[in-house]
Design an enzyme around this catalytic site. Structure first.
Site, short mmCIF file in Angstrom:
data_model
loop_
_atom_site.label_atom_id
_atom_site.label_comp_id
_atom_site.label_asym_id
_atom_site.label_seq_id
_atom_site.Cartn_x
_atom_site.Cartn_y
_atom_site.Cartn_z
N CYS A 192 44.75 100.84 -8.14
CA CYS A 192 44.95 101.74 -9.12
C CYS A 192 44.62 103.30 -8.90
CB CYS A 192 43.66 101.29 -10.22
SG CYS A 192 43.77 102.30 -11.93
N GLU A 197 39.46 109.48 -8.35
CA GLU A 197 38.93 108.11 -8.02
C GLU A 197 40.27 107.18 -8.06
OE1 GLU A 197 36.47 108.47 -11.34
OE2 GLU A 197 37.42 106.48 -12.38
N CYS A 199 38.19 107.87 -23.81
CA CYS A 199 38.32 107.87 -22.28
C CYS A 199 37.37 108.89 -21.75
CB CYS A 199 39.79 107.83 -22.23
SG CYS A 199 40.30 108.13 -20.31
N CYS A 246 39.03 104.13 -15.84
CA CYS A 246 39.78 105.48 -15.78
C CYS A 246 38.39 106.31 -15.88
CB CYS A 246 40.55 105.36 -17.14
SG CYS A 246 41.74 106.52 -17.43
N CYS A 259 42.46 114.88 -17.69
CA CYS A 259 43.69 114.67 -18.40
C CYS A 259 43.50 115.52 -19.65
CB CYS A 259 43.62 113.27 -18.84
SG CYS A 259 45.03 112.64 -19.71
N CYS A 298 42.17 111.20 -25.26
CA CYS A 298 42.19 109.90 -25.88
C CYS A 298 40.74 109.82 -26.39
CB CYS A 298 42.47 108.63 -25.35
SG CYS A 298 44.44 108.67 -25.05
N1 SAH Z 1 47.13 107.89 -18.99
C1 SAH Z 1 47.68 106.85 -18.79
C2 SAH Z 1 47.41 105.93 -17.64
C3 SAH Z 1 45.67 105.94 -17.43
S1 SAH Z 1 44.74 105.40 -18.40
C4 SAH Z 1 47.45 105.99 -20.01
O1 SAH Z 1 46.69 106.36 -20.95
O2 SAH Z 1 48.23 105.03 -20.18
C5 SAH Z 1 44.87 103.68 -18.20
C6 SAH Z 1 44.32 102.91 -19.09
O3 SAH Z 1 43.17 102.64 -19.31
C7 SAH Z 1 44.96 103.22 -20.55
O4 SAH Z 1 45.39 101.95 -21.34
C8 SAH Z 1 43.76 103.59 -21.19
O5 SAH Z 1 43.61 103.73 -22.44
C9 SAH Z 1 42.54 102.69 -20.71
N2 SAH Z 1 41.34 102.90 -20.75
C10 SAH Z 1 40.89 104.37 -20.67
N3 SAH Z 1 39.42 104.36 -20.70
C11 SAH Z 1 39.14 103.25 -20.88
C12 SAH Z 1 38.04 102.33 -20.93
N4 SAH Z 1 36.72 103.19 -20.83
N5 SAH Z 1 38.08 101.05 -20.86
C13 SAH Z 1 38.96 100.46 -20.99
N6 SAH Z 1 40.26 101.11 -20.73
C14 SAH Z 1 40.32 102.36 -20.84
FE1 SF4 Z 2 44.54 110.65 -20.47
FE2 SF4 Z 2 42.63 108.67 -20.57
FE3 SF4 Z 2 44.27 109.04 -22.66
FE4 SF4 Z 2 45.09 107.99 -20.26
S1 SF4 Z 2 43.72 106.98 -21.82
S2 SF4 Z 2 46.13 109.59 -21.38
S3 SF4 Z 2 43.95 109.17 -18.77
S4 SF4 Z 2 42.85 110.74 -22.03
#
Ligand code: SAH
Ligand code: SF4
Length: 357
Positions: free
Chosen positions: A116, A103, A130, A346, A123, A127
């Site tokens: 974006c 996406e 996420c 994300c 991934c 996290c």
């Molecule tokens: N993997 C990289 C970049 C992609 S995620 C990273 O983690 O930085 C981009 C951002 O979106 C990150 O700061 C992540 O923690 C945040 N993110 C992920 N899931 C989210 C959610 N459900 N609500 C808000 N931010 C989220």
């Molecule tokens: Fe991966 Fe989501 Fe963590 Fe970014 S926030 S490193 S996309 S699991």
């Protein structure tokens, strides 16, 4: 699943959308054609966003046929476009050659438009909050696939919404797919490519320390965001598992090195999770960790993911938290909630799709 290796897509030919101008020039030289043809090809591929060789109308049929023997052009397929009810945010779901889906989100108004983009299918970092990491990593995206998101959305958005900012914050951990991502952002940056300035391209990482050092040594220096989300190792290791491998002390050392070498100010991203990282002690830790640094801090309201137990704190709690940080001397911004109705965070759209299936 096996990713297409490096720049080589199906049938061993490189995809034009992964090639630099010097690389295109080399192909043109091998074909004994005049050098200016390389610029024409780059312009068709990156600026005019053509999806096939036939559309390159200032090249002869025989030239196009020979070019297609040496390179391919396999654009992604758009399978879904959705517009937010609350504003101009647009979300695009692309299908890759092997059926995987990623996406891309267009955020912003008429003048300043940010795209974006995704860099991996899924991934591996995982996290806890996420959507992208829920099903692990399927594969890395190729540089052509990464670049094509920008090429195609730019064409769709047209001149009314010029894309002038890129954030590498979609699905995936960009620094875990380092060489393909760096190739892609160089193409996005180059004048002969998409022409978006390095200061308008932001890479976001969950904290891959060795790669932050490597990035500091690149000749083009992009903006860097670091997904902090907690300022003590115990909380951070719980929600951002990479912290167990590269704890805060190492991460902060790498970030300070990056700023020292590049003179770029890092933005720390902090997703607010109710009861997890929005407590008074979290604000205290954050102030202690960042108060001596020249940096930016961006608080992000959590966009809830179906099936996960996390919630975003209400506005009052968010304000109290932000006030505590300001009182401690930190400068911060609070991101507005945009596009929640189209799952504009994300990995969420892809997850919704796969759950429908
Ligand atoms: N993997 C990289 C970049 C992609 S995620 C990273 O983690 O930085 C981009 C951002 O979106 C990150 O700061 C992540 O923690 C945040 N993110 C992920 N899931 C989210 C959610 N459900 N609500 C808000 N931010 C989220
Ligand atoms: Fe991966 Fe989501 Fe963590 Fe970014 S926030 S490193 S996309 S699991």
């Amino acid at each position: 699943m096996q990713a297409p290796t490096s720049r080589t897509a199906a049938r061993g030919k490189p995809d034009l959308r992964s090639l630099t101008l010097p690389e295109i020039s080399r192909i043109v030289a091998e074909m004994n054609e005049p050098a200016y043809r390389a610029g024409q090809i780059a312009s068709w591929v990156y600026k005019k966003a053509v999806g096939s060789f036939e559309e390159m109308t200032n090249l002869s049929r025989s030239f196009r046929a020979e070019l297609s023997d040496r390179a391919c052009l396999n654009p992604l397929t758009i399978v879904q476009q959705s517009k937010s009810r609350h504003g101009p945010t647009m979300k695009y779901l692309f299908e890759l050659g092997d059926g995987q889906k990623v996406e891309t989100v267009l955020i912003g108004g008429s003048r300043r438009n940010t795209l974006c983009i995704s860099t991996q299918v899924g991934c591996a970092i995982g996290c806890r909050f996420c959507a992208s990491g829920l099903e692990g990593l399927a594969r890395n995206m190729t540089s052509a696939e990464i670049v094509d998101q920008v090429v195609q959305v730019r064409k769709l958005a047209g001149d009314d919404r010029p894309i002038n900012n890129i954030v590498v914050m979609g699905m995936g951990e960009p620094l875990a797919n380092y060489s393909q991502v760096l190739r892609a952002v160089r193409i996005i940056n180059a004048d002969w490519g998409l022409g978006i300035g390095a200061r308008r391209i932001t890479l976001s990482t969950s904290g891959l320390v060795p790669k932050i050092y490597q990035l500091a040594d690149e000749k083009i220096q992009f903006e860097l965001s670091v997904s902090l989300h907690a300022a003590d190792d115990r909380t951070r290791s719980e929600i951002v598992p990479i912290n167990r491998r590269y704890p805060l002390k190492q991460l902060m050392k790498a970030c300070r090195h990056y700023t020292g070498v590049t003179d770029r100010i890092i933005t720390y991203e902090y997703v607010l999770l109710k009861g997890v990282n929005d407590r008074f002690q979290d604000a205290e830790h954050l102030v202690r960790l960042l108060k001596k640094d020249k940096c930016k801090l961006n608080l992000i309201p959590y966009n809830p993911v179906r099936g996960l137990p996390y919630e975003t704190p209400d506005e009052y709690r968010r304000t109290v938290f932000a006030d505590a940080l300001r009182a401690g001397g930190l400068h911060l911004t609070m991101r507005r909630e945009r596009g929640r109705d189209i799952d504009a965070a994300c990995g969420q759209l892809r997850l919704a799709e796969s759950r429908k299936a």
